[in-house]
Design a protein around this motif. Structure first.
Motif, PDB file in Angstrom:
ATOM      1  N   LEU A   1      29.898  42.744  38.755  1.00 48.59           N
ATOM      2  CA  LEU A   1      29.795  43.578  37.561  1.00 48.59           C
ATOM      3  C   LEU A   1      28.342  43.578  37.083  1.00 48.59           C
ATOM      4  O   LEU A   1      27.832  42.547  36.629  1.00 48.59           O
ATOM      5  CB  LEU A   1      30.703  43.059  36.446  1.00 48.59           C
ATOM      6  CG  LEU A   1      32.216  43.247  36.623  1.00 48.59           C
ATOM      7  CD1 LEU A   1      32.780  42.263  37.647  1.00 48.59           C
ATOM      8  CD2 LEU A   1      32.948  43.052  35.301  1.00 48.59           C
TER       9      LEU A   1
ATOM     10  N   HIS B   1      35.058  49.454  40.765  1.00 48.95           N
ATOM     11  CA  HIS B   1      34.995  50.001  39.407  1.00 48.95           C
ATOM     12  C   HIS B   1      35.623  51.392  39.334  1.00 48.95           C
ATOM     13  O   HIS B   1      36.318  51.729  38.376  1.00 48.95           O
ATOM     14  CB  HIS B   1      33.545  50.097  38.928  1.00 48.95           C
ATOM     15  CG  HIS B   1      32.798  48.794  38.950  1.00 48.95           C
ATOM     16  ND1 HIS B   1      33.428  47.570  38.872  1.00 48.95           N
ATOM     17  CD2 HIS B   1      31.462  48.525  39.037  1.00 48.95           C
ATOM     18  CE1 HIS B   1      32.513  46.616  38.919  1.00 48.95           C
ATOM     19  NE2 HIS B   1      31.321  47.172  39.017  1.00 48.95           N
ATOM     20  N   ARG B   2      35.348  52.202  40.354  1.00 50.01           N
ATOM     21  CA  ARG B   2      35.858  53.585  40.348  1.00 50.01           C
ATOM     22  C   ARG B   2      37.269  53.673  40.893  1.00 50.01           C
ATOM     23  O   ARG B   2      37.822  54.768  41.022  1.00 50.01           O
ATOM     24  CB  ARG B   2      34.916  54.478  41.161  1.00 50.01           C
ATOM     25  CG  ARG B   2      33.517  54.621  40.555  1.00 50.01           C
ATOM     26  CD  ARG B   2      32.687  55.642  41.318  1.00 50.01           C
ATOM     27  NE  ARG B   2      32.386  55.202  42.672  1.00 50.01           N
ATOM     28  CZ  ARG B   2      31.282  54.546  43.023  1.00 50.01           C
ATOM     29  NH1 ARG B   2      30.384  54.233  42.092  1.00 50.01           N
ATOM     30  NH2 ARG B   2      31.069  54.185  44.274  1.00 50.01           N
TER      31      ARG B   2
ATOM     32  N   VAL C   1      29.780  47.777  31.848  1.00 55.33           N
ATOM     33  CA  VAL C   1      29.585  47.606  33.289  1.00 55.33           C
ATOM     34  C   VAL C   1      29.112  48.942  33.837  1.00 55.33           C
ATOM     35  O   VAL C   1      29.686  49.990  33.538  1.00 55.33           O
ATOM     36  CB  VAL C   1      30.892  47.179  33.984  1.00 55.33           C
ATOM     37  CG1 VAL C   1      30.705  47.138  35.496  1.00 55.33           C
ATOM     38  CG2 VAL C   1      31.344  45.827  33.461  1.00 55.33           C
TER      39      VAL C   1
ATOM     40  N   LYS D   1      26.882  50.958  37.370  1.00 59.06           N
ATOM     41  CA  LYS D   1      26.624  50.860  38.807  1.00 59.06           C
ATOM     42  C   LYS D   1      25.596  51.901  39.174  1.00 59.06           C
ATOM     43  O   LYS D   1      25.675  53.043  38.764  1.00 59.06           O
ATOM     44  CB  LYS D   1      27.906  51.102  39.627  1.00 59.06           C
ATOM     45  CG  LYS D   1      27.688  50.917  41.132  1.00 59.06           C
ATOM     46  CD  LYS D   1      27.373  49.468  41.462  1.00 59.06           C
ATOM     47  CE  LYS D   1      26.992  49.290  42.933  1.00 59.06           C
ATOM     48  NZ  LYS D   1      25.621  49.709  43.215  1.00 59.06           N
TER      49      LYS D   1
ATOM     50  N   LEU E   1      31.287  52.196  33.248  1.00 61.08           N
ATOM     51  CA  LEU E   1      32.475  52.034  34.088  1.00 61.08           C
ATOM     52  C   LEU E   1      33.475  51.045  33.509  1.00 61.08           C
ATOM     53  O   LEU E   1      34.453  50.702  34.166  1.00 61.08           O
ATOM     54  CB  LEU E   1      32.055  51.594  35.496  1.00 61.08           C
ATOM     55  CG  LEU E   1      31.149  52.597  36.239  1.00 61.08           C
ATOM     56  CD1 LEU E   1      30.695  52.017  37.561  1.00 61.08           C
ATOM     57  CD2 LEU E   1      31.879  53.919  36.455  1.00 61.08           C
TER      58      LEU E   1
ATOM     59  N   TYR F   1      40.140  42.310  37.695  1.00 62.46           N
ATOM     60  CA  TYR F   1      39.843  41.931  39.077  1.00 62.46           C
ATOM     61  C   TYR F   1      40.465  40.579  39.435  1.00 62.46           C
ATOM     62  O   TYR F   1      40.879  40.365  40.575  1.00 62.46           O
ATOM     63  CB  TYR F   1      38.335  41.906  39.308  1.00 62.46           C
ATOM     64  CG  TYR F   1      37.701  43.279  39.218  1.00 62.46           C
ATOM     65  CD1 TYR F   1      38.391  44.412  39.638  1.00 62.46           C
ATOM     66  CD2 TYR F   1      36.424  43.447  38.706  1.00 62.46           C
ATOM     67  CE1 TYR F   1      37.828  45.669  39.544  1.00 62.46           C
ATOM     68  CE2 TYR F   1      35.846  44.700  38.618  1.00 62.46           C
ATOM     69  CZ  TYR F   1      36.555  45.814  39.033  1.00 62.46           C
ATOM     70  OH  TYR F   1      35.989  47.064  38.944  1.00 62.46           O
TER      71      TYR F   1
ATOM     72  N   LEU G   1      37.261  44.191  32.642  1.00 59.75           N
ATOM     73  CA  LEU G   1      37.216  44.437  34.082  1.00 59.75           C
ATOM     74  C   LEU G   1      37.333  43.139  34.867  1.00 59.75           C
ATOM     75  O   LEU G   1      38.035  43.077  35.880  1.00 59.75           O
ATOM     76  CB  LEU G   1      35.917  45.147  34.455  1.00 59.75           C
ATOM     77  CG  LEU G   1      35.906  46.677  34.418  1.00 59.75           C
ATOM     78  CD1 LEU G   1      34.555  47.215  34.858  1.00 59.75           C
ATOM     79  CD2 LEU G   1      37.009  47.248  35.301  1.00 59.75           C
TER      80      LEU G   1
END
Length: 524
Positions: free
Chosen positions: A223, A502-503, A235, A237, A252, A262, A258
């Motif tokens: 992240l 993330h996506r 977060v 990218k 994101l 995860y 997040l």
């Protein structure tokens, strides 16, 4: 009430969070009298054996701890606290151990990467109430360069294979200690801790224990954290390190949420990279400290933090050493710190003078917390040349010719988020950092970042061949097949990805499902 012996080094927050998550209250040891009064004692040892034993003696905790261990009351030791039970250690020959158990601590002598970092299994040698409700084929998280070598096999609870069979847990009456970290071993680790806290007495021997254990390849979620244009911590990218889309920072998600997601998906580790300008703040106001503290309450796998691990003077004029910064991150919940641009400057100085100073951030942190706590994050880019003699760097022959047909390239290290190249190559940087005390390499690649075209296999093989510490492959993952490629075409111990997770293009669970049966992994 659980009494916890926190001697002031490393990440004990996760142990406290795990115990409190299981419904118990924690009381920290402030004096030897606290140990004498304890009914159940947990000792999470972290870092260097010599530093631990010196601190116990300096704080006058050694003798009360020995008295407690001879009392027969419940005791749970973790990692270096297991090693401290023995008579001596190769890590610090001049510092005697507690001598509760006969035997010594020795460094791994196998040809595999050292430290032994990651998820490995257990082979049971005696029944124990710790394993109630566990199948026996679970994996637990290890991070160590030394292991115990008991003089007697009577107290061995479990062994694990890493090059050869070593003792990974002991049990004598109500005294148990593990080389692995249950507080970082997900649900299986929490269940094992729960069994200890509950005082279960029915000893069980799980039926599914492996005859040989295998270290799993790690899948790591990364992240990149920074403030967006409104000042919110998000977060993001980048594509080749550019995190803006039409002038706006990509958002994101929120870092704590997040990371928790995860963890539930099965990530083996979580890495936070601080890529914003928090580095002139007073240390107590650092936003990443709060991120770590909040994340460690619900995420029971290893956490790494990178960005700003260096000497700095804040806006109030207060100086902080890199060791002090790292210490605060460890106390907030980090298990490892990642050093990037500062590592390049350190290596340049070593190459210039021909010797280490002993004062660099890498050396200082490794000396106190152990080399397993120091990760070097390398951000290189390809530079094509006509021949190996064209530059004074480590050059490789590439299967991907340059724009003018060049068959050779070197990997130039960069600083300042990839904006500035430096005259040192990635292979040399990794090698020198290992000599300085680093325990792991996080190997990025600017050319591959955000491309979804797969990892740079040539770069990974070049660096992995130059070091004996674990390497984490990063940059370029676009599908599950890329993880299989990096694990079968290189000896990388772990693979890290960000954007595709993330996506939600490729969930972590989908990666692990694809890898199952092809390479050793920790099941979701």
């Amino acid at each position: 009430m659980i009494t916890l012996l926190d001697y002031g080094a490393g990440n004990v927050r996760s142990v406290i969070n795990a115990i409190e998550r299981l419904g118990e209250t924690v009381m920290l040891v402030n004096s030897g009298a606290d140990i004498d009064r304890a009914e159940r004692l947990v000792f999470p040892g972290v870092g260097n054996f010599g530093a631990l034993m010196h601190t116990l003696r300096d704080k006058q905790l050694r003798e009360p701890l020995v008295r407690y261990l001879h009392s027969g009351k419940p005791f749970f030791g973790i990692c270096v606290a297991l090693q401290a039970l023995f008579e001596s250690s190769e890590e610090a020959p001049d510092e005697p151990g507690l001598g509760i158990l006969p035997g010594r601590v020795q460094r791994f002598t196998c040809d595999l990467a050292i430290p032994h970092i990651g998820w490995n299994g257990l082979k049971m040698h005696q029944a124990s109430p710790l394993f109630q409700g566990l199948a026996g084929n679970e994996k637990f998280y290890f991070v160590h360069s030394f292991h115990v070598a008991p003089a007697s096999r009577d107290d061995i609870l479990t062994t694990t294979d890493y090059g050869y069979e070593f003792v990974s847990a002991i049990q004598r009456g109500a005294m148990v200690a593990t080389q692995f970290h249950p507080e970082k071993s997900g649900r299986a680790g929490l269940r094992l801790l729960e069994n200890f806290l509950a005082g279960n007495r029915e000893a069980v021997r799980p039926n599914a224990c492996p005859q040989t254990t295998v270290l799993a390849k790690r899948i790591i979620a990364c992240l990149d954290v920074r403030a967006n244009d409104r000042g919110d911590l998000v977060v993001t990218k980048g594509d080749q390190y550019d995190v803006r889309d039409e002038g706006t920072v990509r958002n994101l998600g929120k870092p704590v949420e997040l990371a928790g997601d995860y963890y539930e998906q099965g990530a083996d580790e979580i890495t936070f990279l601080n890529i914003t300008g928090f580095r002139d703040f007073p240390l107590q106001d650092m936003p990443m400290l709060d991120v770590l503290e909040q994340t460690s309450k619900n995420v029971f796998v290893p956490l790494t933090i990178g960005g700003g691990i260096r000497d700095f003077t804040d806006r109030d004029g207060r100086f902080y050493s890199a060791l002090e910064v790292a210490s605060r991150y460890f106390r907030a919940g980090a298990d490892k710190v990642s050093i990037g641009s500062d590592a390049v400057e350190i290596v340049e100085q070593v190459l210039k003078t021909g010797q280490a100073t002993g004062l660099s951030s890498i050396e200082q942190i490794a000396r106190v917390y152990g080399n397993q706590a120091v990760v070097i994050s390398i951000d290189p880019r390809r530079v094509y040349v006509d021949s190996p003699e064209a530059v004074p760097h480590r050059v490789i022959e590439t299967g991907f010719p340059g724009p003018n047909g060049e068959r050779f390239c070197w990997y130039q290290c960069t600083v300042k988020g990839g904006r500035e190249g430096r005259p040192v190559d990635a292979v040399t940087l990794a090698h020198v950092c290992e000599q300085l005390g680093a325990g792991e390499i996080l190997l990025n690649c600017i050319d591959k970042d955000g491309t979804n075209s797969g990892f740079d296999i040539e770069l990974i093989n070049a660096v992995r061949a130059a070091v004996t510490i674990p390497v984490i492959a990063s940059s370029g993952a676009g599908c599950a097949e890329h993880f299989l490629e990096v694990f079968t075409k290189t000896n990388a111990e772990a693979a890290l990805a960000a954007g595709i997770f993330h996506r939600k293009e490729v969930p972590i669970g989908a990666v692990k499902e694809f890898l199952t049966g092809k390479v050793e992994i920790r099941p979701v």
